[in-house]
Scaffold this motif. Structure first.
Motif, PDB file in Angstrom:
ATOM      1  N   GLU A   1       4.169   3.405  -6.549  1.00  0.00           N
ATOM      2  CA  GLU A   1       3.458   4.413  -6.642  1.00  0.00           C
ATOM      3  C   GLU A   1       3.244   5.203  -5.483  1.00  0.00           C
ATOM      4  O   GLU A   1       2.878   5.761  -5.278  1.00  0.00           O
ATOM      5  CB  GLU A   1       2.626   4.225  -7.941  1.00  0.00           C
ATOM      6  CG  GLU A   1       2.914   3.833  -9.330  1.00  0.00           C
ATOM      7  CD  GLU A   1       3.247   2.371  -9.607  1.00  0.00           C
ATOM      8  OE1 GLU A   1       3.073   1.642 -10.650  1.00  0.00           O
ATOM      9  OE2 GLU A   1       3.482   1.698  -8.712  1.00  0.00           O
ATOM     10  N   HIS A   2       2.520   4.003  -4.822  1.00  0.00           N
ATOM     11  CA  HIS A   2       1.856   4.593  -3.432  1.00  0.00           C
ATOM     12  C   HIS A   2       3.180   5.003  -2.461  1.00  0.00           C
ATOM     13  O   HIS A   2       2.857   5.844  -1.965  1.00  0.00           O
ATOM     14  CB  HIS A   2       1.354   3.221  -2.875  1.00  0.00           C
ATOM     15  CG  HIS A   2       0.121   3.213  -3.913  1.00  0.00           C
ATOM     16  ND1 HIS A   2      -1.158   1.649  -3.676  1.00  0.00           N
ATOM     17  CD2 HIS A   2      -0.361   4.098  -4.839  1.00  0.00           C
ATOM     18  CE1 HIS A   2      -2.033   1.960  -3.792  1.00  0.00           C
ATOM     19  NE2 HIS A   2      -1.834   2.954  -5.007  1.00  0.00           N
TER      20      HIS A   2
ATOM     21  N   THR B   1       3.550  -0.535  -3.230  1.00  0.00           N
ATOM     22  CA  THR B   1       3.790  -1.039  -4.443  1.00  0.00           C
ATOM     23  C   THR B   1       4.324   0.463  -4.461  1.00  0.00           C
ATOM     24  O   THR B   1       4.248   1.467  -3.790  1.00  0.00           O
ATOM     25  CB  THR B   1       2.812  -0.903  -5.350  1.00  0.00           C
ATOM     26  OG1 THR B   1       2.603  -0.900  -6.513  1.00  0.00           O
ATOM     27  CG2 THR B   1       1.919   0.233  -4.786  1.00  0.00           C
TER      28      THR B   1
ATOM     29  N   LEU C   1      10.660   5.699 -11.789  1.00  0.00           N
ATOM     30  CA  LEU C   1      10.098   4.790 -12.370  1.00  0.00           C
ATOM     31  C   LEU C   1       9.722   4.409 -13.681  1.00  0.00           C
ATOM     32  O   LEU C   1       9.317   6.347 -14.326  1.00  0.00           O
ATOM     33  CB  LEU C   1       7.663   4.500 -11.793  1.00  0.00           C
ATOM     34  CG  LEU C   1       8.354   4.197 -10.448  1.00  0.00           C
ATOM     35  CD1 LEU C   1       7.079   4.064 -10.298  1.00  0.00           C
ATOM     36  CD2 LEU C   1       9.090   2.392 -10.235  1.00  0.00           C
TER      37      LEU C   1
ATOM     38  N   ASP D   1       6.473  -2.302 -10.460  1.00  0.00           N
ATOM     39  CA  ASP D   1       5.304  -1.554  -9.891  1.00  0.00           C
ATOM     40  C   ASP D   1       4.190  -1.387 -10.525  1.00  0.00           C
ATOM     41  O   ASP D   1       4.108  -2.747 -10.961  1.00  0.00           O
ATOM     42  CB  ASP D   1       6.494  -0.142 -11.234  1.00  0.00           C
ATOM     43  CG  ASP D   1       6.671  -0.138 -12.521  1.00  0.00           C
ATOM     44  OD1 ASP D   1       5.522  -1.143 -13.244  1.00  0.00           O
ATOM     45  OD2 ASP D   1       7.531   0.308 -13.020  1.00  0.00           O
TER      46      ASP D   1
ATOM     47  N   ASN E   1       5.969   6.024  -3.459  1.00  0.00           N
ATOM     48  CA  ASN E   1       6.644   7.371  -3.769  1.00  0.00           C
ATOM     49  C   ASN E   1       5.172   8.818  -4.004  1.00  0.00           C
ATOM     50  O   ASN E   1       6.311   9.864  -3.440  1.00  0.00           O
ATOM     51  CB  ASN E   1       6.521   7.357  -5.539  1.00  0.00           C
ATOM     52  CG  ASN E   1       7.812   6.838  -6.025  1.00  0.00           C
ATOM     53  OD1 ASN E   1       8.556   5.991  -5.081  1.00  0.00           O
ATOM     54  ND2 ASN E   1       8.004   6.261  -7.159  1.00  0.00           N
ATOM     55  N   ARG E   2       4.756   8.658  -3.602  1.00  0.00           N
ATOM     56  CA  ARG E   2       3.202   9.489  -3.158  1.00  0.00           C
ATOM     57  C   ARG E   2       3.274  10.572  -2.122  1.00  0.00           C
ATOM     58  O   ARG E   2       3.724  11.317  -1.692  1.00  0.00           O
ATOM     59  CB  ARG E   2       1.680   9.337  -3.518  1.00  0.00           C
ATOM     60  CG  ARG E   2       1.167  10.664  -3.330  1.00  0.00           C
ATOM     61  CD  ARG E   2      -0.078   9.776  -3.176  1.00  0.00           C
ATOM     62  NE  ARG E   2      -1.375  10.794  -3.262  1.00  0.00           N
ATOM     63  CZ  ARG E   2      -2.852  10.980  -2.691  1.00  0.00           C
ATOM     64  NH1 ARG E   2      -3.353   9.624  -3.006  1.00  0.00           N
ATOM     65  NH2 ARG E   2      -3.065  11.674  -2.053  1.00  0.00           N
TER      66      ARG E   2
END
Length: 545
Positions: free
Chosen positions: A279-280, A277, A175, A251, A282-283
């Motif tokens: 960010e979630h 989303t 991102l 994002d 990717n975590r």
């Protein structure tokens, strides 16, 4: 003439009256414009109603907060369409009705979705369901498997290894920091460039380019669709418990979702699919890469509706007088995707067109031609509702026309978000250029400056243009359409710009009024050759805007 006006008339009129006189002189002294009549009194009345007594945001509230989302075939679309018919009847329009077409296919509605990360620490996850996929088997709790599935080789690699698993089908996406504003309005140079014809040999269409996700093979739209069908079949045959994806773009909590299954009742139902989303997503991918135990909880309840496979458009009209059998038509698609309440795509266009009809009826103009509204379903699946209407009412792809085709004046469409009108696309019909230049001249001070011969695609005007009828989409400021709201979970009432919609209503209502009063029908391009498509309204790749 100017000396006469200034010496004999100026002392006797107000500033407002004088401005209208001078605008009339400007139009009369323009050689091409002099061929067309502009009714400045009608424009004044339209502007007053549209800009000072607007109801357009009331329509928006009912279409979004109360009756959204409006996926074709869903109870939400039915409620919104019923509300539109009631409003049109209450305003006194004739023949307000739901006009059936079909078949569309199975209906679908999401009734519940809850997604959470339980380990290594609790986090509620931002997610949207994918349309036409089934429910989970109650509450699922498990560690997901990261199995990137983008090629046929990937499918072969994971065959027989995913039964009963939560499967993450994409890699983590890098991102970038947001270094540009999401808001965009056309500047003078962009509008000047847009007004110019495309270079010879270049595509005349202003279509969006869909870049593949990073790491994906370069594919055409048809290749992408073919692989998606194979992927859906693979996941179903594997017996996965749930599929977790991350959108190709978006994002910061904005998710641009997609359809995971098929509306065709002959196709098997796809397994439960959601989009997180990034960010979630990717975590979770990073934790799995480091062999850290992860536990996710998913509960999704979707309703599949097979009882009635037809769909319907909303139709109503204001009957004309001297040329009652000739028709001016306006429209927008009423359907939306299910990720949010479908505000900019396309409750905005529908609210504008409803307000245009309300104003024309309230002002009680003696319209020469009948003015008809069409609010379409199935647009997001390929302009299906408007194509079906054209085929049933005007002409099919084989160019077998009805008597109504000969008496059709024009179709005007709104479907590019909340942005105000900056001009109009001529779809290559330069014969209407001097006419539209004259009609739009009184709106230059509201930002309407650009007329382009270019084509634009992806909206319902194409259904009319494809059979040789004058069909037009307006140029609109993008605002946040391509960066935040189009097909996203943030397409909600709060992203609507009230003043932009009010301006759009005034412009469209004036164009409709002048088209209805013009002595002749608008000039047309040459009648197109019959298409090899056989007239089916269901052909072609998805083109919904």
């Amino acid at each position: 003439l100017f000396e006469t006006v200034t010496s004999d008339i100026l002392p006797l009129v107000s500033i407002k009256q004088m401005s209208r006189i001078l605008l009339s002189l400007l139009i009369l002294l323009t050689p091409l414009a002099a061929q067309e009549k502009v009714d400045l009194d009608a424009i004044y009345r339209i502007k007053t109603e549209a800009l000072q007594r607007s109801k357009v945001m009331d329509h928006m509230l009912y279409l979004t907060d109360i009756n959204g989302p409006r996926l074709t075939g869903s109870p939400g679309y039915q409620k919104a369409a019923d509300w539109c018919v009631k409003q049109l009847k209450d305003w006194g329009l004739d023949n307000a009705r739901l006009e059936k077409w079909g078949p569309f296919g199975r209906g679908w509605e999401n009734e519940r979705l809850s997604v959470s990360l339980l380990e290594p620490s609790y986090t509620p996850l931002i997610a949207v369901p994918m349309a036409w996929t089934t429910s989970t088997s109650g509450l699922l709790t498990d560690q997901p498997v990261l199995a990137v599935l983008r090629t046929e080789e990937d499918l072969a690699k994971w065959k027989g290894k995913l039964k009963g698993k939560m499967v993450m089908v994409e890699p983590a996406r890098e991102l970038a920091v947001h270094d540009k504003t999401e808001l965009h309005r056309y500047n003078d140079q962009e509008l000047a460039d847009l007004s110019m014809a495309p270079a010879p040999g270049a595509s005349p269409f202003g279509m969006r380019n869909f870049a593949p996700a990073p790491g994906s093979p370069q594919q055409s739209m048809m290749q992408m669709m073919a692989f998606r069908r194979k992927l859906s079949a693979f996941l179903r045959e594997e017996g996965v418990a749930a599929v977790i994806a991350s959108g190709m773009r978006g994002d910061g909590g904005t998710i641009f979702g997609g359809s995971g299954g098929s509306r065709d009742p002959k196709d098997p139902v796809s397994p439960p699919m959601i989009t997180l989303t990034p960010e979630h997503y990717n975590r979770i991918a990073r934790l799995l890469d480091k062999n850290i135990p992860v536990k996710i909880e998913i509960e999704m309840k979707n309703k599949l509706i097979d009882e009635n496979q037809d769909s319907f458009n909303v139709i109503a009209e204001i009957p004309g007088t001297r040329k009652r059998d000739e028709v001016v038509m306006i429209g927008a698609h009423l359907d939306s995707w299910h990720y949010a309440t479908g505000a900019t795509d396309n409750a905005a266009g529908s609210a504008v067109m409803l307000e245009v009809m309300r104003i024309l009826k309230k002002l009680n103009f003696p319209l020469d031609r009948t003015v008809r509204i069409g609010l379409w379903s199935g647009e997001e699946q390929g302009l299906l509702g408007s194509r079906a209407y054209v085929k049933q009412t005007l002409a099919d792809a084989a160019m077998k026309t009805t008597p109504a085709w000969d008496k059709f004046a024009a179709y005007y469409n709104i479907d590019n978000g909340t942005g105000k009108v900056r001009g109009i696309y001529l779809q290559g019909n330069d014969m209407v250029r001097p006419i539209f230049e004259t009609w739009l001249a009184p709106f230059r001070d509201l930002g309407v400056t650009t007329i382009t011969g270019r084509n634009t695609g992806g909206t319902d005007h194409l259904a009319f243009d494809s059979v040789g009828l004058p069909g037009f989409q307006f140029i609109q400021d993008p605002v946040e359409y391509n960066t935040r709201t189009h097909h996203s979970n943030m397409d909600v009432y709060d992203r609507i710009q009230k003043g932009d919609l009010m301006q759009t209503v005034a412009v469209v209502a004036s164009m409709v009024y002048h088209t209805s009063q013009r002595p002749e029908l608008l000039p047309r391009k040459p009648k197109p050759e019959p298409s090899s498509g056989g007239g089916s309204p269901f052909g072609g790749p998805p083109t919904g805007n």
